[in-house]
Design a protein around this motif. Structure first.
Motif, PDB file in Angstrom:
ATOM      1  N   GLU A 629       0.829  -1.215   0.000  1.00  0.00           N
ATOM      2  CA  GLU A 629       0.000   0.000   0.000  1.00  0.00           C
ATOM      3  C   GLU A 629       0.856   1.254   0.000  1.00  0.00           C
ATOM      4  N   HIS A 630       1.903   1.276   0.804  1.00  0.00           N
ATOM      5  CA  HIS A 630       2.745   2.473   0.824  1.00  0.00           C
ATOM      6  C   HIS A 630       3.509   2.622  -0.495  1.00  0.00           C
ATOM      7  N   TRP A 633       1.155   4.103  -2.818  1.00  0.00           N
ATOM      8  CA  TRP A 633       0.902   5.498  -2.461  1.00  0.00           C
ATOM      9  C   TRP A 633       2.049   6.397  -2.921  1.00  0.00           C
ATOM     10  N   ASN A 634       3.282   5.943  -2.818  1.00  0.00           N
ATOM     11  CA  ASN A 634       4.434   6.727  -3.290  1.00  0.00           C
ATOM     12  C   ASN A 634       4.273   7.095  -4.758  1.00  0.00           C
ATOM     13  N   ASP A 672       6.112  12.075   3.378  1.00  0.00           N
ATOM     14  CA  ASP A 672       6.057  10.620   3.512  1.00  0.00           C
ATOM     15  C   ASP A 672       6.384   9.897   2.213  1.00  0.00           C
ATOM     16  N   TYR A 676       9.201   2.515   2.870  1.00  0.00           N
ATOM     17  CA  TYR A 676       8.312   2.159   3.978  1.00  0.00           C
ATOM     18  C   TYR A 676       9.056   2.106   5.306  1.00  0.00           C
ATOM     19  N   LEU A 679       9.551   5.395   7.351  1.00  0.00           N
ATOM     20  CA  LEU A 679       8.413   6.128   7.900  1.00  0.00           C
ATOM     21  C   LEU A 679       8.445   6.068   9.424  1.00  0.00           C
ATOM     22  N   ASN A 683       3.059   4.692   9.500  1.00  0.00           N
ATOM     23  CA  ASN A 683       2.808   3.470   8.741  1.00  0.00           C
ATOM     24  C   ASN A 683       1.736   2.594   9.388  1.00  0.00           C
ATOM     25  N   ASP A 686      -1.294   2.442   7.235  1.00  0.00           N
ATOM     26  CA  ASP A 686      -1.259   1.469   6.148  1.00  0.00           C
ATOM     27  C   ASP A 686      -1.692   0.098   6.644  1.00  0.00           C
TER      28      ASP A 686
END
Length: 705
Positions: A629-630, A633-634, A672, A676, A679, A683, A686
């Protein structure tokens, strides 16, 4: 019509006057006759005008009158006068009246054919403009409501539009499609079509017009002025505006240019034809049959049966051409295709390759469009033209180095060369035979559909032998590609080889069993209601989260809350969102399907097995998918215009000024955007989102296979 009858009345008055004068000059005693029979002296001229037998009826003498010589004789001039009066009456009543009625009917029919008569008053769907995309929008409307009425407002010839639509719709549907003439930027036409009382409005325009996007923006401004004017109380629920240019589309995804529309309680949705098709291929994995809109065909996944954390293969998408289709598909793929094996091996990035004879120039435009992504991510370049060396050049990020760079799980590659050349064909052959290292898919997205078809039918044999998915861009009809695939996919054939003197026989499908069409104009429009519902729930969870503990609402509390109340609150919170945040939630929702495929693979299930989707995730599943997910998102933030902060702007590098530096996010600088493991406790969100995926799917009644 009223004017014509007014003229008729004037003619009638003149005719009556003429009738009276003719009788007066005839020399007969018609006035005495009127007095004897109590007939108005004005009615006899009227009788003579409208009835050819009036003279005979009125002047027939009774026997006693003849015997007493009291009957009124008919003078010769009276016959002439009555004849002339009748001729005038026949002209007025038979000629003019019939002519007026016939002409009025013809005029009404002509006005209807020209789209000048407006029938629909409320609850209808309005399409503003007309091009090849309109039939797919109408199909979408009828798929939701077969009894809906659709009004098309266009300055094109209405008869020609109806003839075009009759090729796609039966007579029953054509009765529910009304074509009106008008300009989509003219507020004067909005009152005629009752725009304020429509259910939804689709601003399509004409994609062949170079000023397509500018005119659609002007149309949105005109609609806002009309709906915001005094006396307008009703408003449509949603306005979907089509943008042809990808840059314009991207701008409207991240900017609240039409925030005033939202203030009126209307949902504004930007739409791009190419990006819409990308969602059909990567997210919905469906396309409609041209002849039967209720029939759907499934697209295959571009990631096999789902990618587990220990999978050693990466997803590789190859786009032949750098057209709007190729670019839009690449952008959507970068937003959606993220997998947990990158967590174990940073070399297993989703690779997106462009092959184009002008790749050296096209890459510069693509990189400029997405320069924030290439500030942190390197890309590959190869020159396989006749004069090229073929060496791979790795171009480093433009702004960051070391641990601050190359942490994305998506990478781009640009190859200069002619797809028909031996060098490119050999490279494609190598990729197709590298099934142990990559999930390869080939997209033929050049502007000329004939070139796409020729390439699709004549790729290296290893592409077909190894079942590589080949997606072929078609302008209108998918029939040939679909029928060819269905024929070759209908059964297995034996394939035999001799190895070390031993005969080995396997089963293979036909040569073209893995070719798929995309981009057809008349089946292009599609709305993903599942993803929209999920996006609203995702936003609901984040808006109601406790940011002191970084936790969502307790599951027990959500289960105890009536679903109707949750949806009401979710819809209310959604309407308050900026366009950029709406798209952020939507991309998160699109990626759920990809995460589901990985989760099912981790659980030993097939990619279409949804039997355990509502099951709570285990701790290691949460951890793996939270990293995914992260990573997603990036990429999303970088493609939407955010950038990674430099050292002097980084709140993590300067914790004493973290609160002040965090405000830079309003200027599209997000702290952010980093790996990952770098962070802070943020996090945890997430992980929270990952844990709540089964609840989101259950609330949206997930029917996706």
């Amino acid at each position: 019509m009223l004017k014509q009858f007014a003229i008729l009345m004037v003619g009638l008055v003149i005719a009556l006057g003429l009738s009276y004068l003719l009788l007066a000059f005839s020399g007969c005693d018609w006035q005495e006759f009127c007095e004897d029979h109590d007939i108005s002296m004005w009615l006899l001229p009227l009788y003579l005008l409208i009835d050819s037998n009036a003279l005979n009826n009125l002047y027939v003498a009774a026997p006693e009158q003849v015997a007493n010589h009291t009957s009124h004789a008919v003078h010769g001039w009276m016959l002439i006068a009555s004849t002339l009066i009748f001729l005038v009456g026949a002209f007025v009543f038979n000629g003019i009246i019939i002519g007026i009625i016939t002409n009025s009917i013809d005029r009404r029919v002509k006005r209807h054919q020209d789209g000048m008569i407006h029938y629909l008053k409320s609850g209808h769907y309005i399409i503003m403009g007309y091009d090849e995309m309109v039939p797919s929008v109408i199909n979408h409307i009828f798929s939701k409501d077969a009894q809906a009425y659709v009004l098309i407002l266009s300055a094109k010839d209405a008869t020609a539009i109806r003839e075009e639509l009759s090729k796609s719709f039966c007579k029953a549907y054509m009765k529910r499609i009304i074509v009106n003439y008008g300009h989509r930027t003219s507020t004067e036409d909005y009152a005629d079509i009752h725009l304020e009382a429509a259910e939804q409005v689709y601003i399509i325009g004409n994609s062949h017009n170079p000023a397509h996007d500018a005119i659609n923006v002007e149309c949105m401004d005109s609609i806002y002025r009309y709906l915001n004017s005094p006396g307008i109380k009703e408003r449509p629920n949603r306005i979907t505006c089509v943008f042809k240019d990808l840059d314009t589309y991207a701008a409207f995804k991240t900017s609240d240019i039409f925030s005033q529309i939202g203030q009126l309680g209307i949902e504004f949705v930007p739409y791009n034809f190419c990006a819409g098709w990308a969602k059909q291929v990567f997210v919905k994995r469906r396309y409609h049959d041209m002849e039967d809109p209720d029939k759907e065909y499934a697209y295959p996944t571009v990631y096999g049966n789902g990618i587990k954390p220990d999978d050693d293969r990466y997803v590789h998408l190859v786009f032949v051409g750098t057209t709007n289709f190729a670019v839009a598909f690449a952008m959507e793929a970068a937003n959606v295709l993220h997998f947990p094996n990158f967590n174990r091996n940073a070399n297993l990035k989703t690779r997106i390759t462009f092959i184009d004879i002008n790749a050296d120039k096209e890459k510069d435009e693509f990189i400029t469009r997405n320069h924030h992504l290439f500030e942190v991510q390197s890309y590959h370049y190869r020159d396989l033209s006749e004069t090229g060396t073929g060496e791979v050049t790795v171009v480093p990020p433009s702004q960051f180095t070391g641990k601050e760079a190359d942490f994305l799980d998506v990478e781009f590659e640009f190859i200069k060369g002619n797809v028909f050349s031996r060098k490119i064909q050999h490279l494609i052959k190598e990729w197709a035979e590298d099934a142990d290292r990559q999930y390869l898919s080939i997209f033929l997205a050049q502007a000329d559909q004939r070139h796409n078809f020729v390439i699709g039918m004549n790729l290296p044999d290893s592409v077909y032998d190894n079942g590589i998915n080949v997606f072929i861009r078609q302008d209108r009809s998918d029939n040939f590609v679909t029928n060819l695939r269905n024929t070759d996919d209908s059964g297995m054939s034996p394939y035999s080889i001799v190895t070390n003197g031993h005969l080995i026989t396997t089963q293979r499908k036909g040569r073209y069993a893995h070719i798929y069409p995309f981009g057809m104009n008349e089946t292009g429009y599609s709305e993903d209601s599942h993803s929209l519902k999920r996006a609203k729930l995702i936003n609901y969870l984040y808006c109601t989260a406790n940011y002191d503990t970084l936790q969502f609402l307790p599951m027990a509390q959500l289960d105890a809350t009536p679903a109707d109340q949750i949806w009401a609150d979710a819809n209310k919170l959604w309407r308050k969102l900026t366009v950029a945040n709406k798209w952020s939630n939507l991309y998160n929702a699109y990626n759920i399907r990809t995460k589901l495929a990985s989760l099912r693979a981790m659980r030993g299930l097939s990619v279409d097995d949804c039997s355990r989707d509502y099951e709570a995730l285990k701790a290691y599943e949460v951890e793996e998918l939270a990293i995914v997910e992260h990573n997603r998102w990036n990429v999303e933030k970088l493609l939407m215009g955010f950038r990674k902060p430099h050292i002097e702007e980084d709140k993590y590098a300067h914790p004493a000024f973290a609160d002040v530096l965090a405000q830079n996010k309003k200027l599209f600088i997000h702290h952010d955007i980093r790996p990952y493991d770098e962070l802070n406790i943020i996090n945890m969100l997430d992980k929270e989102f990952t844990r709540y995926m089964p609840w989101i799917m259950k609330m949206t009644e997930n029917n996706d296979k």
